[in-house]
Design an enzyme around this catalytic site. Sequence first.
Site, PDB file in Angstrom:
ATOM      1  N   TYR A   9      -6.498  28.874  -0.713  1.00 29.87           N
ATOM      2  CA  TYR A   9      -5.171  28.955  -0.550  1.00 29.87           C
ATOM      3  C   TYR A   9      -4.536  30.378  -0.604  1.00 29.87           C
ATOM      4  O   TYR A   9      -4.343  30.837  -1.786  1.00 29.87           O
ATOM      5  CB  TYR A   9      -4.353  27.992  -1.329  1.00 29.87           C
ATOM      6  CG  TYR A   9      -4.803  26.520  -1.023  1.00 29.87           C
ATOM      7  CD1 TYR A   9      -6.059  26.010  -1.643  1.00 29.87           C
ATOM      8  CD2 TYR A   9      -3.837  25.609  -0.382  1.00 29.87           C
ATOM      9  CE1 TYR A   9      -6.365  24.589  -1.608  1.00 29.87           C
ATOM     10  CE2 TYR A   9      -4.306  24.387  -0.207  1.00 29.87           C
ATOM     11  CZ  TYR A   9      -5.486  23.862  -0.718  1.00 29.87           C
ATOM     12  OH  TYR A   9      -5.853  22.681  -0.364  1.00 29.87           O
TER      13      TYR A   9
ATOM     14  N   HIS B 267     -16.408  19.558  -4.996  1.00 27.34           N
ATOM     15  CA  HIS B 267     -15.801  20.895  -5.347  1.00 27.34           C
ATOM     16  C   HIS B 267     -15.017  21.040  -6.786  1.00 27.34           C
ATOM     17  O   HIS B 267     -14.370  20.059  -7.028  1.00 27.34           O
ATOM     18  CB  HIS B 267     -14.677  21.359  -4.332  1.00 27.34           C
ATOM     19  CG  HIS B 267     -15.361  21.810  -2.896  1.00 27.34           C
ATOM     20  ND1 HIS B 267     -15.389  23.353  -2.677  1.00 27.34           N
ATOM     21  CD2 HIS B 267     -16.119  21.190  -2.056  1.00 27.34           C
ATOM     22  CE1 HIS B 267     -15.941  23.417  -1.617  1.00 27.34           C
ATOM     23  NE2 HIS B 267     -16.510  22.245  -1.084  1.00 27.34           N
TER      24      HIS B 267
ATOM     25  N   TYR C  37      -3.816  18.059  -8.164  1.00 29.03           N
ATOM     26  CA  TYR C  37      -4.621  18.022  -6.798  1.00 29.03           C
ATOM     27  C   TYR C  37      -5.803  17.249  -6.952  1.00 29.03           C
ATOM     28  O   TYR C  37      -6.273  16.494  -6.016  1.00 29.03           O
ATOM     29  CB  TYR C  37      -5.155  19.478  -7.102  1.00 29.03           C
ATOM     30  CG  TYR C  37      -5.992  20.052  -5.739  1.00 29.03           C
ATOM     31  CD1 TYR C  37      -5.128  20.544  -4.627  1.00 29.03           C
ATOM     32  CD2 TYR C  37      -7.056  19.460  -5.122  1.00 29.03           C
ATOM     33  CE1 TYR C  37      -5.561  20.872  -3.303  1.00 29.03           C
ATOM     34  CE2 TYR C  37      -7.873  19.910  -3.841  1.00 29.03           C
ATOM     35  CZ  TYR C  37      -6.941  20.795  -3.006  1.00 29.03           C
ATOM     36  OH  TYR C  37      -7.490  21.061  -2.002  1.00 29.03           O
TER      37      TYR C  37
ATOM     38  N   LYS D  32      -2.794  15.509   0.234  1.00 32.54           N
ATOM     39  CA  LYS D  32      -2.350  14.291  -0.306  1.00 32.54           C
ATOM     40  C   LYS D  32      -2.357  13.041   0.615  1.00 32.54           C
ATOM     41  O   LYS D  32      -2.391  11.910   0.331  1.00 32.54           O
ATOM     42  CB  LYS D  32      -1.307  14.542  -1.074  1.00 32.54           C
ATOM     43  CG  LYS D  32      -1.240  15.173  -2.296  1.00 32.54           C
ATOM     44  CD  LYS D  32      -2.137  14.326  -3.493  1.00 32.54           C
ATOM     45  CE  LYS D  32      -2.322  15.255  -4.656  1.00 32.54           C
ATOM     46  NZ  LYS D  32      -3.865  15.236  -4.793  1.00 32.54           N
TER      47      LYS D  32
ATOM     48  N   PRO E  44       0.686  19.187   4.528  1.00 33.11           N
ATOM     49  CA  PRO E  44      -0.841  19.104   4.148  1.00 33.11           C
ATOM     50  C   PRO E  44      -1.200  20.019   2.994  1.00 33.11           C
ATOM     51  O   PRO E  44      -2.358  19.886   2.631  1.00 33.11           O
ATOM     52  CB  PRO E  44      -1.444  19.414   5.407  1.00 33.11           C
ATOM     53  CG  PRO E  44      -0.701  20.252   6.224  1.00 33.11           C
ATOM     54  CD  PRO E  44       0.783  19.554   5.980  1.00 33.11           C
TER      55      PRO E  44
HETATM   56  P1  RFL Z   1      -3.267   7.321  10.630  1.00 31.80           P
HETATM   57  O1  RFL Z   1      -4.343   7.693  10.397  1.00 31.80           O
HETATM   58  O2  RFL Z   1      -2.159   8.004  11.567  1.00 31.80           O
HETATM   59  O3  RFL Z   1      -3.532   5.873  11.610  1.00 31.80           O
HETATM   60  C1  RFL Z   1      -2.422   5.127  12.094  1.00 31.80           C
HETATM   61  C2  RFL Z   1      -3.241   4.273  13.300  1.00 31.80           C
HETATM   62  O4  RFL Z   1      -2.218   3.484  13.735  1.00 31.80           O
HETATM   63  C3  RFL Z   1      -2.520   3.503  15.138  1.00 31.80           C
HETATM   64  N1  RFL Z   1      -1.232   3.147  15.692  1.00 31.80           N
HETATM   65  C4  RFL Z   1      -1.022   1.755  16.376  1.00 31.80           C
HETATM   66  N2  RFL Z   1      -1.899   0.882  16.854  1.00 31.80           N
HETATM   67  C5  RFL Z   1      -1.389  -0.268  17.102  1.00 31.80           C
HETATM   68  N3  RFL Z   1      -0.257  -0.511  17.677  1.00 31.80           N
HETATM   69  C6  RFL Z   1       0.651   0.654  17.548  1.00 31.80           C
HETATM   70  N4  RFL Z   1       2.108   0.398  17.968  1.00 31.80           N
HETATM   71  C7  RFL Z   1       0.372   1.885  16.871  1.00 31.80           C
HETATM   72  N5  RFL Z   1       0.928   2.793  16.356  1.00 31.80           N
HETATM   73  C8  RFL Z   1       0.108   3.680  16.031  1.00 31.80           C
HETATM   74  C9  RFL Z   1      -2.758   5.068  15.384  1.00 31.80           C
HETATM   75  O5  RFL Z   1      -3.337   5.008  16.679  1.00 31.80           O
HETATM   76  C10 RFL Z   1      -3.816   5.441  14.231  1.00 31.80           C
HETATM   77  O6  RFL Z   1      -5.067   5.144  14.379  1.00 31.80           O
HETATM   78  O7  RFL Z   1      -2.250   6.625   9.492  1.00 31.80           O
HETATM   79  P2  RFL Z   1      -2.786   6.206   7.713  1.00 31.80           P
HETATM   80  O8  RFL Z   1      -4.146   5.018   8.182  1.00 31.80           O
HETATM   81  O9  RFL Z   1      -1.896   5.944   7.019  1.00 31.80           O
HETATM   82  O10 RFL Z   1      -3.875   7.584   7.390  1.00 31.80           O
HETATM   83  C11 RFL Z   1      -3.071   8.777   6.870  1.00 31.80           C
HETATM   84  C12 RFL Z   1      -3.926   9.778   7.337  1.00 31.80           C
HETATM   85  O11 RFL Z   1      -4.275   9.981   8.408  1.00 31.80           O
HETATM   86  C13 RFL Z   1      -2.820  11.245   6.763  1.00 31.80           C
HETATM   87  O12 RFL Z   1      -2.260  11.035   5.820  1.00 31.80           O
HETATM   88  C14 RFL Z   1      -3.582  12.526   6.575  1.00 31.80           C
HETATM   89  O13 RFL Z   1      -4.524  12.815   7.916  1.00 31.80           O
HETATM   90  C15 RFL Z   1      -2.930  13.601   6.119  1.00 31.80           C
HETATM   91  N6  RFL Z   1      -3.644  14.943   6.332  1.00 31.80           N
HETATM   92  C16 RFL Z   1      -4.370  15.035   4.941  1.00 31.80           C
HETATM   93  N7  RFL Z   1      -4.550  14.330   4.065  1.00 31.80           N
HETATM   94  C17 RFL Z   1      -5.177  14.559   3.003  1.00 31.80           C
HETATM   95  O14 RFL Z   1      -5.147  13.638   2.226  1.00 31.80           O
HETATM   96  N8  RFL Z   1      -5.958  15.582   2.542  1.00 31.80           N
HETATM   97  C18 RFL Z   1      -5.884  16.600   3.691  1.00 31.80           C
HETATM   98  O15 RFL Z   1      -6.665  17.718   3.581  1.00 31.80           O
HETATM   99  C19 RFL Z   1      -5.081  16.503   4.701  1.00 31.80           C
HETATM  100  N9  RFL Z   1      -5.059  17.229   5.757  1.00 31.80           N
HETATM  101  C20 RFL Z   1      -3.748  15.967   7.324  1.00 31.80           C
HETATM  102  C21 RFL Z   1      -4.448  16.980   7.071  1.00 31.80           C
HETATM  103  C22 RFL Z   1      -3.212  15.693   8.519  1.00 31.80           C
HETATM  104  C23 RFL Z   1      -3.003  16.512   9.437  1.00 31.80           C
HETATM  105  N10 RFL Z   1      -2.424  16.162  10.443  1.00 31.80           N
HETATM  106  C24 RFL Z   1      -2.894  16.610  12.070  1.00 31.80           C
HETATM  107  C25 RFL Z   1      -1.394  15.359  10.665  1.00 31.80           C
HETATM  108  C26 RFL Z   1      -4.544  18.199   8.143  1.00 31.80           C
HETATM  109  C27 RFL Z   1      -3.636  17.880   9.196  1.00 31.80           C
HETATM  110  C28 RFL Z   1      -3.834  18.834  10.220  1.00 31.80           C
HETATM  111  C1  PHB Z   2      -8.633  20.307   5.596  1.00 36.52           C
HETATM  112  O1  PHB Z   2      -9.686  20.591   5.330  1.00 36.52           O
HETATM  113  O2  PHB Z   2      -8.460  19.947   6.557  1.00 36.52           O
HETATM  114  C2  PHB Z   2      -7.770  20.542   4.484  1.00 36.52           C
HETATM  115  C3  PHB Z   2      -7.842  21.059   3.207  1.00 36.52           C
HETATM  116  C4  PHB Z   2      -7.095  21.249   2.229  1.00 36.52           C
HETATM  117  C5  PHB Z   2      -5.580  21.036   2.636  1.00 36.52           C
HETATM  118  C6  PHB Z   2      -5.419  20.823   4.116  1.00 36.52           C
HETATM  119  C7  PHB Z   2      -6.372  20.293   4.889  1.00 36.52           C
HETATM  120  O3  PHB Z   2      -4.568  21.206   1.797  1.00 36.52           O
END
Ligand code: RFL
Ligand code: PHB
Length: 395
Positions: free
Chosen positions: A202, A72, A384, A297, A293
């Site tokens: 957005y 994109h 971004y 990032k 989110p």
């Molecule tokens: P994770 O992915 O949470 O992985 C941590 C892992 O550790 C496990 N765990 C354990 N394992 C063993 N023993 C224990 N005691 C444990 N406790 C926990 C968990 O089960 C898990 O598998 O962390 P990590 O690797 O640091 O990754 C971070 C990302 O997952 C997170 O920052 C992103 O998903 C945030 N986020 C977004 N980030 C972006 O860069 N772009 C996006 O568009 C974006 N959109 C989002 C998001 C997060 C969202 N949610 C639901 C939090 C949208 C949403 C809706």
């Molecule tokens: C997503 O596709 O899940 C998404 C995209 C952009 C954001 C957050 C989440 O800022």
Amino acid sequence: MRTQVGIVGAGPAGLLLSHLLALRGIDSLVVEDRSRAYCEARQRAGVLEHGSVRLLREAGVGERLDRQGLEHGGIYLQFDGERHHIDFRDLTGGRTVTVYAQTEVVKDLIARRLADGGAIEFEVTDTAVFGLETERPVLGYTSADGTRHEVECDVIAGCDGFHGICRPAIPASLRTVTEREYPYAWLGILADVPPSTDELIYAHHARGFALHSLRTPTVSRLYLQVSPDEDLASWPDERIWEELAIRFALPGWELKAGPVLEKGITPMRSFVSEPMRYGRLFLAGDASHIVPPTGAKGLNLALADVAVLAPAIGALLRGDERLADAYSATCLARVWRATHFSWWMTTMLHRTPGADAMEAKLQLSQLRYVATSRAAATSLAENYTGYPDLPAGRP
Ligand code: RFL
Ligand code: PHB
């Protein structure tokens, strides 16, 4: 039992770290409390910065990303009944982002680690880390078959997300936490319908923020600002589509609705725990920092942390502590940039409950400035697409 690096958590941070260490000939063990299927299905992020794409490619795990990722060149900002394109390519000298779901990044990394003979233990319980002040820290866990293990390591990486056990293993007196909760949450849906837009939208609206994202040419991902104590049960699919249609409404444009495959509510917070190291324990990703989110990032920061950590561990194991000593400060500079950018995007785009007319007018003025000033738009585009640049993915 022993391994060089004990890694807690098989999210993007733990899995990529294990792979980057393997590229350096360093062995690791990843322990994860969920099942493989759960980790591969957990709906989360969707946007990869240009540097994250390069990192995954250079690390040799970008093959499917290159085939299936959707590049994109910008986003739309919508407010006051107008939709404005922010052209990243033009503003940043060619930089783009790529839509490729976190679930796919995780699948690719798990497949690669297992194909390379890497050790990942899923469905462990009672994970514990101790001896962190010594040169032989220990990772304890009970495997799915009930056997208790205590694995002697050279280094432990806490990649266990926000609710993990590694951050609390650092004495509270040695940690500084800076935190903010926002007075809203996101209700997110995954829908079996082609995206109604060519770029992410957005949208700032008097009824609240909305985001139109996507996953594939046939699957859309959409979000609505809701209150943090919202009950998902009060949002049947029809109500979600009606509300989305109101917030994205624009003459001559239509939002296509379709079957909702999944829905959930995500709270919004900014959180940074410093430093990211305690003795032989290094934190990476959500274990150490959370961003709302809106700036896309979180996943990118997790990947960036381990791109810095892998060479630091490599040097540490050869007796050179300099990169390990610099790890926390190096990562935190990027973390704070992303924390500011995510806060800025969030507060510019959401409706603050109880906000006065002054706040609403200032938000609109800021949005108009970003939509019309090249300098302001360049700042958004630079942040971004990813700032500062990431280290290389290949040793
Ligand atoms: P994770 O992915 O949470 O992985 C941590 C892992 O550790 C496990 N765990 C354990 N394992 C063993 N023993 C224990 N005691 C444990 N406790 C926990 C968990 O089960 C898990 O598998 O962390 P990590 O690797 O640091 O990754 C971070 C990302 O997952 C997170 O920052 C992103 O998903 C945030 N986020 C977004 N980030 C972006 O860069 N772009 C996006 O568009 C974006 N959109 C989002 C998001 C997060 C969202 N949610 C639901 C939090 C949208 C949403 C809706
Ligand atoms: C997503 O596709 O899940 C998404 C995209 C952009 C954001 C957050 C989440 O800022």
